[in-house]
Design a protein around this motif. Sequence first.
Motif, PDB file in Angstrom:
ATOM      1  N   VAL A  26       0.864  -1.177   0.000  1.00 36.09           N
ATOM      2  CA  VAL A  26       0.000   0.000   0.000  1.00 36.09           C
ATOM      3  C   VAL A  26       0.899   1.225   0.000  1.00 36.09           C
ATOM      4  N   GLY A  27       0.654   2.134  -0.948  1.00 37.74           N
ATOM      5  CA  GLY A  27       1.461   3.345  -1.058  1.00 37.74           C
ATOM      6  C   GLY A  27       0.906   4.498  -0.240  1.00 37.74           C
ATOM      7  N   SER A  28      -0.426   4.602  -0.246  1.00 36.03           N
ATOM      8  CA  SER A  28      -1.063   5.656   0.545  1.00 36.03           C
ATOM      9  C   SER A  28      -2.514   5.297   0.819  1.00 36.03           C
ATOM     10  N   VAL A  29      -3.052   5.956   1.834  1.00 35.38           N
ATOM     11  CA  VAL A  29      -4.452   5.766   2.208  1.00 35.38           C
ATOM     12  C   VAL A  29      -5.049   7.148   2.444  1.00 35.38           C
ATOM     13  N   THR A  30      -6.231   7.374   1.876  1.00 36.55           N
ATOM     14  CA  THR A  30      -6.944   8.623   2.119  1.00 36.55           C
ATOM     15  C   THR A  30      -8.113   8.324   3.041  1.00 36.55           C
ATOM     16  N   LEU A  31      -8.148   9.028   4.164  1.00 35.80           N
ATOM     17  CA  LEU A  31      -9.235   8.884   5.125  1.00 35.80           C
ATOM     18  C   LEU A  31     -10.095  10.134   5.130  1.00 35.80           C
ATOM     19  N   GLU A  32     -11.393   9.921   5.262  1.00 32.38           N
ATOM     20  CA  GLU A  32     -12.321  11.011   5.499  1.00 32.38           C
ATOM     21  C   GLU A  32     -12.635  10.981   6.993  1.00 32.38           C
ATOM     22  N   ILE A  33     -12.426  12.103   7.654  1.00 33.19           N
ATOM     23  CA  ILE A  33     -12.666  12.175   9.090  1.00 33.19           C
ATOM     24  C   ILE A  33     -13.630  13.309   9.380  1.00 33.19           C
ATOM     25  N   GLY A  34     -14.730  12.997  10.046  1.00 33.27           N
ATOM     26  CA  GLY A  34     -15.726  13.994  10.391  1.00 33.27           C
ATOM     27  C   GLY A  34     -15.221  14.989  11.419  1.00 33.27           C
ATOM     28  N   GLU A  35     -15.678  16.223  11.287  1.00 35.69           N
ATOM     29  CA  GLU A  35     -15.272  17.302  12.198  1.00 35.69           C
ATOM     30  C   GLU A  35     -15.560  16.986  13.660  1.00 35.69           C
ATOM     31  N   VAL A  36     -16.634  16.259  13.920  1.00 39.22           N
ATOM     32  CA  VAL A  36     -17.007  15.957  15.301  1.00 39.22           C
ATOM     33  C   VAL A  36     -16.874  14.462  15.618  1.00 39.22           C
ATOM     34  N   SER A  37     -15.979  13.785  14.913  1.00 38.74           N
ATOM     35  CA  SER A  37     -15.778  12.350  15.116  1.00 38.74           C
ATOM     36  C   SER A  37     -15.025  12.051  16.400  1.00 38.74           C
TER      37      SER A  37
END
Length: 114
Positions: A26-37
């Motif tokens: 795996v070269g990279s991972v993009t995560l979506e993180i919620g503002e209030v997570s």
Amino acid sequence: MHELGTVFYIIDELEKVCKENSLTKVGSVTLEIGEVSGIIPDYLSKCWDWAVERTDFMKGAKLKIETLPAVTYCQNCEKTYPTMEYGKTCPYCQSGDTYLLTGNEYNIREIEAM
């Protein structure tokens, strides 16, 4: 610090995906993180850098973070608004009869595999 547990969970999920698709790196991972997570991106990044060096298929993998805005829905006036700016009280009608639509989640958005 639950960020380390989050990183381990993500690595476990990525390992499953790699095995299912016969991927070795795996070269990279993009995560979506919620503002209030409740996840602190700086802590997550530090945990990531430490943890990926302890796995063969993730060694050197970069973490990219995208923030998902927190959006709240008002059941009284049926409008949405930015949660971080106004909190639980609707800025349009002042109602507290609201609930969070988005911004509490985190998702693996993209995996760059080799």
